[in-house]
Design a protein around this motif. Structure first.
Motif, PDB file in Angstrom:
ATOM      1  N   PRO A  16       0.847  -1.191   0.000  1.00 27.05           N
ATOM      2  CA  PRO A  16       0.000   0.000   0.000  1.00 27.05           C
ATOM      3  C   PRO A  16       0.884   1.242   0.000  1.00 27.05           C
ATOM      4  CG  PRO A  16      -0.013  -1.045   2.174  1.00 27.05           C
ATOM      5  CD  PRO A  16       0.789  -1.936   1.268  1.00 27.05           C
ATOM      6  N   ALA A  17       0.724   2.079  -1.013  1.00 21.99           N
ATOM      7  CA  ALA A  17       1.591   3.249  -1.173  1.00 21.99           C
ATOM      8  C   ALA A  17       0.762   4.455  -1.594  1.00 21.99           C
ATOM      9  CB  ALA A  17       2.663   2.948  -2.225  1.00 21.99           C
ATOM     10  N   ALA A  18      -0.506   4.481  -1.162  1.00 27.16           N
ATOM     11  CA  ALA A  18      -1.427   5.507  -1.638  1.00 27.16           C
ATOM     12  C   ALA A  18      -1.703   6.602  -0.601  1.00 27.16           C
ATOM     13  CB  ALA A  18      -2.745   4.863  -2.070  1.00 27.16           C
ATOM     14  N   GLY A  19      -0.955   6.591   0.508  1.00 31.78           N
ATOM     15  CA  GLY A  19      -1.207   7.589   1.553  1.00 31.78           C
ATOM     16  C   GLY A  19      -0.621   8.955   1.204  1.00 31.78           C
ATOM     17  N   ARG A  23       2.233  13.832   7.761  1.00 29.55           N
ATOM     18  CA  ARG A  23       3.155  14.017   8.886  1.00 29.55           C
ATOM     19  C   ARG A  23       4.583  14.287   8.428  1.00 29.55           C
ATOM     20  NH1 ARG A  23       1.196   8.685  11.857  1.00 29.55           N
ATOM     21  NH2 ARG A  23       1.011   8.173   9.657  1.00 29.55           N
ATOM     22  N   LYS A  30       3.508  10.322   0.295  1.00 34.05           N
ATOM     23  CA  LYS A  30       4.672   9.872   1.085  1.00 34.05           C
ATOM     24  C   LYS A  30       5.559   8.871   0.348  1.00 34.05           C
ATOM     25  CE  LYS A  30       4.099   7.402   5.008  1.00 34.05           C
ATOM     26  NZ  LYS A  30       3.939   7.213   6.465  1.00 34.05           N
ATOM     27  N   ALA A  60      -0.300  -0.491  -4.499  1.00 39.69           N
ATOM     28  CA  ALA A  60      -1.485   0.378  -4.580  1.00 39.69           C
ATOM     29  C   ALA A  60      -0.997   1.820  -4.527  1.00 39.69           C
ATOM     30  CB  ALA A  60      -2.445   0.094  -3.429  1.00 39.69           C
ATOM     31  N   GLY A  85      -7.083   3.162  -2.254  1.00 39.59           N
ATOM     32  CA  GLY A  85      -8.358   3.676  -1.769  1.00 39.59           C
ATOM     33  C   GLY A  85      -8.164   4.809  -0.781  1.00 39.59           C
ATOM     34  N   ALA A  86      -9.277   5.243  -0.176  1.00 37.47           N
ATOM     35  CA  ALA A  86      -9.235   6.385   0.740  1.00 37.47           C
ATOM     36  C   ALA A  86      -8.548   6.023   2.055  1.00 37.47           C
ATOM     37  CB  ALA A  86     -10.649   6.888   1.004  1.00 37.47           C
ATOM     38  N   GLU A  87      -8.663   4.755   2.467  1.00 36.91           N
ATOM     39  CA  GLU A  87      -8.017   4.278   3.696  1.00 36.91           C
ATOM     40  C   GLU A  87      -6.990   3.215   3.316  1.00 36.91           C
ATOM     41  OE1 GLU A  87      -8.942   5.323   6.639  1.00 36.91           O
ATOM     42  OE2 GLU A  87     -10.840   6.319   6.153  1.00 36.91           O
ATOM     43  N   ARG A  88      -6.002   3.030   4.214  1.00 42.28           N
ATOM     44  CA  ARG A  88      -4.994   2.002   3.958  1.00 42.28           C
ATOM     45  C   ARG A  88      -5.649   0.648   3.681  1.00 42.28           C
ATOM     46  NH1 ARG A  88      -2.492  -2.075   6.374  1.00 42.28           N
ATOM     47  NH2 ARG A  88      -0.276  -2.426   6.022  1.00 42.28           N
ATOM     48  N   SER A  91      -6.780   0.272   0.237  1.00 44.89           N
ATOM     49  CA  SER A  91      -5.643   0.107  -0.675  1.00 44.89           C
ATOM     50  C   SER A  91      -5.151  -1.335  -0.655  1.00 44.89           C
ATOM     51  CB  SER A  91      -4.494   1.057  -0.283  1.00 44.89           C
ATOM     52  OG  SER A  91      -4.904   2.404  -0.399  1.00 44.89           O
ATOM     53  N   ASP A 110       4.251  -1.912   4.122  1.00 42.43           N
ATOM     54  CA  ASP A 110       4.135  -0.470   3.884  1.00 42.43           C
ATOM     55  C   ASP A 110       5.324   0.051   3.086  1.00 42.43           C
ATOM     56  OD1 ASP A 110       1.801  -0.266   5.323  1.00 42.43           O
ATOM     57  OD2 ASP A 110       2.827   0.192   7.201  1.00 42.43           O
ATOM     58  N   ALA A 111       5.024   0.838   2.058  1.00 46.73           N
ATOM     59  CA  ALA A 111       6.090   1.483   1.280  1.00 46.73           C
ATOM     60  C   ALA A 111       6.953   2.359   2.176  1.00 46.73           C
ATOM     61  CB  ALA A 111       5.466   2.327   0.166  1.00 46.73           C
ATOM     62  N   ALA A 112       6.351   2.870   3.245  1.00 47.21           N
ATOM     63  CA  ALA A 112       7.073   3.779   4.135  1.00 47.21           C
ATOM     64  C   ALA A 112       8.204   3.069   4.896  1.00 47.21           C
ATOM     65  CB  ALA A 112       6.086   4.392   5.129  1.00 47.21           C
ATOM     66  N   LYS A 213       9.488   2.778  10.180  1.00 43.65           N
ATOM     67  CA  LYS A 213       8.498   3.438   9.328  1.00 43.65           C
ATOM     68  C   LYS A 213       8.889   4.899   9.174  1.00 43.65           C
ATOM     69  CE  LYS A 213       3.503   4.064   9.251  1.00 43.65           C
ATOM     70  NZ  LYS A 213       2.336   3.722  10.077  1.00 43.65           N
TER      71      LYS A 213
HETATM   72  O1  C5P Z   1      -0.660   6.621   7.012  1.00 44.76           O
HETATM   73  P1  C5P Z   1       0.192   5.458   7.399  1.00 44.76           P
HETATM   74  O2  C5P Z   1       1.596   5.876   7.730  1.00 44.76           O
HETATM   75  O3  C5P Z   1      -0.391   4.524   8.397  1.00 44.76           O
HETATM   76  O4  C5P Z   1       0.329   4.604   6.045  1.00 44.76           O
HETATM   77  C1  C5P Z   1       0.954   3.333   6.033  1.00 44.76           C
HETATM   78  C2  C5P Z   1       1.073   2.868   4.584  1.00 44.76           C
HETATM   79  O5  C5P Z   1      -0.231   2.740   4.011  1.00 44.76           O
HETATM   80  C3  C5P Z   1       1.866   3.850   3.696  1.00 44.76           C
HETATM   81  O6  C5P Z   1       2.771   3.116   2.874  1.00 44.76           O
HETATM   82  C4  C5P Z   1       0.769   4.539   2.904  1.00 44.76           C
HETATM   83  O7  C5P Z   1       1.194   4.962   1.614  1.00 44.76           O
HETATM   84  C5  C5P Z   1      -0.296   3.456   2.786  1.00 44.76           C
HETATM   85  N1  C5P Z   1      -1.660   3.998   2.593  1.00 44.76           N
HETATM   86  C6  C5P Z   1      -2.387   3.623   1.456  1.00 44.76           C
HETATM   87  N2  C5P Z   1      -3.644   4.141   1.229  1.00 44.76           N
HETATM   88  C7  C5P Z   1      -4.184   5.031   2.080  1.00 44.76           C
HETATM   89  C8  C5P Z   1      -3.464   5.418   3.265  1.00 44.76           C
HETATM   90  C9  C5P Z   1      -2.194   4.876   3.496  1.00 44.76           C
HETATM   91  O8  C5P Z   1      -1.901   2.828   0.641  1.00 44.76           O
HETATM   92  N3  C5P Z   1      -5.379   5.530   1.797  1.00 44.76           N
END
Ligand code: C5P
Length: 231
Positions: A16-19, A23, A30, A60, A85-88, A91, A110-112, A213
């Motif tokens: 998941p890389a859609a955030g 922060r 990110k 994602a 998507g809108a939430e992790r 995604s 997590d990509a982070a 992270k």
């Molecule tokens: O926001 P947070 O640090 O918890 O995000 C963790 C991972 O989830 C990140 O790699 C972020 O890109 C991903 N993510 C996502 N879709 C979202 C929110 C976060 O893929 N809507």
């Protein structure tokens, strides 16, 4: 050179890389922020692709960046990119839906956590292969932890010996992760939390300091330093 994935591998890794990454301050999503001149996502995917059991990687990406992320990752490894998507959780579900038949071990990463070593990908996968339905990498908690009320008044001291800080990749038998996402209600910050709600046992394996992270500017500076010293 593009790292080839293993056609006989039994592991699919969802990234998941859609955030937005608010922060880290204003700027690109990110996962696309630069670390030593390359986006976090490139560092993360390069390390996943170096793990010998990996058959498939699904990223994602932010919906507006799907095409550019495809182009960005094409020289790194063969990767499927889907809109997040809108939430992790949404995604992860979108990435899970794109996994082809074959891999029966699914890791969510997590990509982070861009500097996660391939060895951690392998050790989580090995624990699932060895018979566990759900596996999470953890570190001990080093700080003393207090529970507080809304006014920052201390309610009590938590026994840190019983606490663990949880990282990714988290690993699951495919059928278990699919069932957990189908049953998902409220959005949670990790996939093991969804599996716990099903009543499935989740086991811990040792995590890695390198799997930190990258969330705040301090983490980015630390990661730059770690890379400069050989991570
Ligand atoms: O926001 P947070 O640090 O918890 O995000 C963790 C991972 O989830 C990140 O790699 C972020 O890109 C991903 N993510 C996502 N879709 C979202 C929110 C976060 O893929 N809507």
């Amino acid at each position: 050179m593009t790292a080839q994935l293993n056609p006989r591998g039994d592991v699919a890794v969802l990234v998941p890389a859609a955030g937005a990454g608010v922060r880290l301050g204003p700027g690109a999503p990110k996962a696309l922020r630069p670390l030593a001149g390359e986006p976090l996502l490139v560092h993360a995917v390069r390390r996943i692709a170096a793990a010998p059991s990996v058959h498939t990687i699904v990223v994602a990406a932010p919906a507006a960046d799907v095409e550019s992320v495809r182009l960005l990752l094409a020289p790194v490894a063969p990767v499927t990119v889907v809109p997040g998507g809108a939430e992790r959780q949404a995604s992860v579900a979108a990435a899970l839906a794109a996994v082809p038949a074959g891999p029966e071990i699914i890791l969510v990463h997590d990509a982070a956590r861009a500097l996660t070593p391939p060895e951690l990908v392998e050790s989580v996968a090995a624990a699932v292969r060895g018979g566990h339905d759900a596996v999470i990498p953890v570190l001990p908690v080093v700080d003393t932890v207090k529970e507080v009320d809304a006014g920052e008044r201390v309610l009590g001291t938590v026994d840190r010996a019983a606490l663990r800080a949880v990282q990714t990749p988290q690993g699951f038998r495919r059928s278990v992760l699919t069932a957990a996402h189908e049953a998902a209600g409220d959005a949670l910050t990790d996939d093991a939390g969804l599996v716990e709600k099903l009543g499935v046992a989740v086991v811990c394996v040792p995590g890695s300091e390198l799997a930190l992270k990258i969330t705040r500017p301090f983490d980015l500076a630390l990661a730059e330093h770690l890379l400069a010293t050989g991570a």
